[in-house]
Scaffold this motif. Structure first.
Motif, PDB file in Angstrom:
ATOM      1  N   UNK A 193       6.776  -5.020  -7.221  1.00 61.08           N
ATOM      2  CA  UNK A 193       5.833  -4.510  -8.223  1.00 61.08           C
ATOM      3  C   UNK A 193       5.820  -5.338  -9.505  1.00 61.08           C
ATOM      4  N   UNK A 194       6.689  -6.355  -9.573  1.00 62.61           N
ATOM      5  CA  UNK A 194       6.692  -7.221 -10.757  1.00 62.61           C
ATOM      6  C   UNK A 194       5.360  -7.982 -10.841  1.00 62.61           C
ATOM      7  N   UNK A 195       5.023  -8.388 -12.058  1.00 58.73           N
ATOM      8  CA  UNK A 195       3.769  -9.117 -12.272  1.00 58.73           C
ATOM      9  C   UNK A 195       4.072 -10.547 -12.724  1.00 58.73           C
ATOM     10  N   UNK A 223      -0.188 -10.108  -4.425  1.00 61.83           N
ATOM     11  CA  UNK A 223      -1.601  -9.678  -4.472  1.00 61.83           C
ATOM     12  C   UNK A 223      -2.177 -10.268  -5.752  1.00 61.83           C
ATOM     13  N   UNK A 224      -3.258 -11.032  -5.611  1.00 62.24           N
ATOM     14  CA  UNK A 224      -3.714 -11.862  -6.728  1.00 62.24           C
ATOM     15  C   UNK A 224      -5.103 -11.491  -7.218  1.00 62.24           C
ATOM     16  N   UNK A 235      -3.357 -12.877 -12.434  1.00 65.86           N
ATOM     17  CA  UNK A 235      -2.408 -11.752 -12.416  1.00 65.86           C
ATOM     18  C   UNK A 235      -2.001 -11.540 -10.961  1.00 65.86           C
ATOM     19  N   UNK A 236      -0.734 -11.733 -10.676  1.00 62.90           N
ATOM     20  CA  UNK A 236      -0.233 -11.638  -9.306  1.00 62.90           C
ATOM     21  C   UNK A 236       0.848 -10.562  -9.268  1.00 62.90           C
ATOM     22  N   UNK A 237       0.659  -9.593  -8.366  1.00 60.47           N
ATOM     23  CA  UNK A 237       1.637  -8.504  -8.254  1.00 60.47           C
ATOM     24  C   UNK A 237       2.495  -8.774  -7.018  1.00 60.47           C
ATOM     25  N   UNK A 238       3.813  -8.700  -7.200  1.00 59.59           N
ATOM     26  CA  UNK A 238       4.748  -9.028  -6.112  1.00 59.59           C
ATOM     27  C   UNK A 238       5.018  -7.790  -5.263  1.00 59.59           C
ATOM     28  N   UNK A 239       4.585  -7.863  -4.012  1.00 57.81           N
ATOM     29  CA  UNK A 239       4.790  -6.742  -3.083  1.00 57.81           C
ATOM     30  C   UNK A 239       5.406  -7.277  -1.797  1.00 57.81           C
ATOM     31  N   UNK A 240       6.699  -7.622  -1.857  1.00 52.70           N
ATOM     32  CA  UNK A 240       7.326  -8.203  -0.662  1.00 52.70           C
ATOM     33  C   UNK A 240       7.361  -7.175   0.469  1.00 52.70           C
ATOM     34  N   UNK A 241       7.191  -7.659   1.704  1.00 55.37           N
ATOM     35  CA  UNK A 241       7.178  -6.737   2.866  1.00 55.37           C
ATOM     36  C   UNK A 241       8.591  -6.342   3.256  1.00 55.37           C
TER      37      UNK A 241
END
Ligand SMILES: C[S@@+](CC[C@H](N)C(=O)[O-])C[C@H]1O[C@@H](n2cnc3c(N)ncnc32)[C@H](O)[C@@H]1O
Length: 241
Positions: A193-195, A223-224, A235-241
């Protein structure tokens, strides 16, 4: 009508920020016909002028007294986003004379007070002279800014290798060739969820080709969205699987 600003700070800080943004814009207009410095363009121009020398040293010399501050509206957006996320641990790559850092410090001061969480702005600058001037401006702002910042001097690819908290937000405001190595250095400490915010991703897209390819490859978990600020702000949100 002018856009309202979300930034809440003492009058002397707001006045200083406005002065520093003004100087930064004037400097950039003096260097680039586009009115904005894109490191890959400036490096290319220096190389064209004198193909025999390594343009990186000339580029570093040229940038030594330049702010190249993040635009005021992007700084305000970042401040607003930090407050909306309740973010308290921020990494800023790079810092220069510390203009965007002031917004980051003000923002985490607010979120720390609201949430009771601890947190820090980890700022980075390789030029000792620039770091000293940044510290001077933060001192001028006062403890509400100064005490929120851990400035790491030296090459950020070294200084960010250790002692990072779990990071809520990474601001990539660095020469484009360094942006992907910087992201990879901080990545193990990015929380889900980090940006990640990256400056100038429309106009500087050529210089950022490797970073943007990495961020946009689905297997890397980002997610960009390219926000339509002048020259782009990714703005890129980090959503690792
Ligand atoms: C675009 S400026 C940062 C502007 C700043 N965020 C602001 O808004 O005021 C980029 C800065 O990164 C610094 N820098 C470049 N390479 C670096 C490295 N390897 N390690 C640390 N800082 C570096 C430069 O000296 C420059 O001052």
């Amino acid at each position: 009508m002018a856009s309202p600003s979300p930034v809440s700070a003492a009058a002397h800080i707001l006045q200083l920020l406005s002065q520093l943004h003004q100087i930064s814009l004037e400097q950039e207009a003096g260097i680039s016909k586009k009115g904005k410095v894109f490191s890959s363009d400036v490096l290319g121009d220096l190389e064209d002028k004198n193909p025999k020398i390594n343009p990186k040293d000339d580029f570093d010399r040229l940038m030594l007294d330049k702010f190249i501050a993040l635009d005021e509206d992007k700084c305000q957006f970042t401040y607003q986003l930090i407050n909306a996320m309740g973010a308290t641990n921020i990494v800023e790559a790079g810092t220069s004379f510390g203009v965007s850092t002031i917004y980051l410090a003000l923002a985490i001061g607010k979120t720390k007070a609201a949430t009771g969480k601890s947190g820090i702005v980890i700022a980075t600058e390789k030029e000792t002279k620039k770091a000293a001037i940044a510290r001077k401006y933060w001192r001028q702002c006062g403890p509400e800014v100064e005490q929120q910042i851990d400035l790491r001097e030296g090459d950020l690819l070294e200084t960010l290798k250790t002692d990072l908290p779990e990071v809520d937000l990474l601001l990539l405001d660095i020469w484009s060739a360094l942006s992907l190595p910087t992201l990879k250095t901080v990545l193990p400490r990015l929380r889900p969820g980090a940006v990640v915010l990256t400056d100038n991703t429309i106009s500087g897209a050529k210089g950022y080709a490797d970073l943007l390819a990495y961020l946009r490859a689905p297997e890397n978990g980002f997610e960009n969205m390219t926000l339509p600020f002048t020259n782009g702000f990714e703005m890129s949100v980090y959503r690792p699987q």
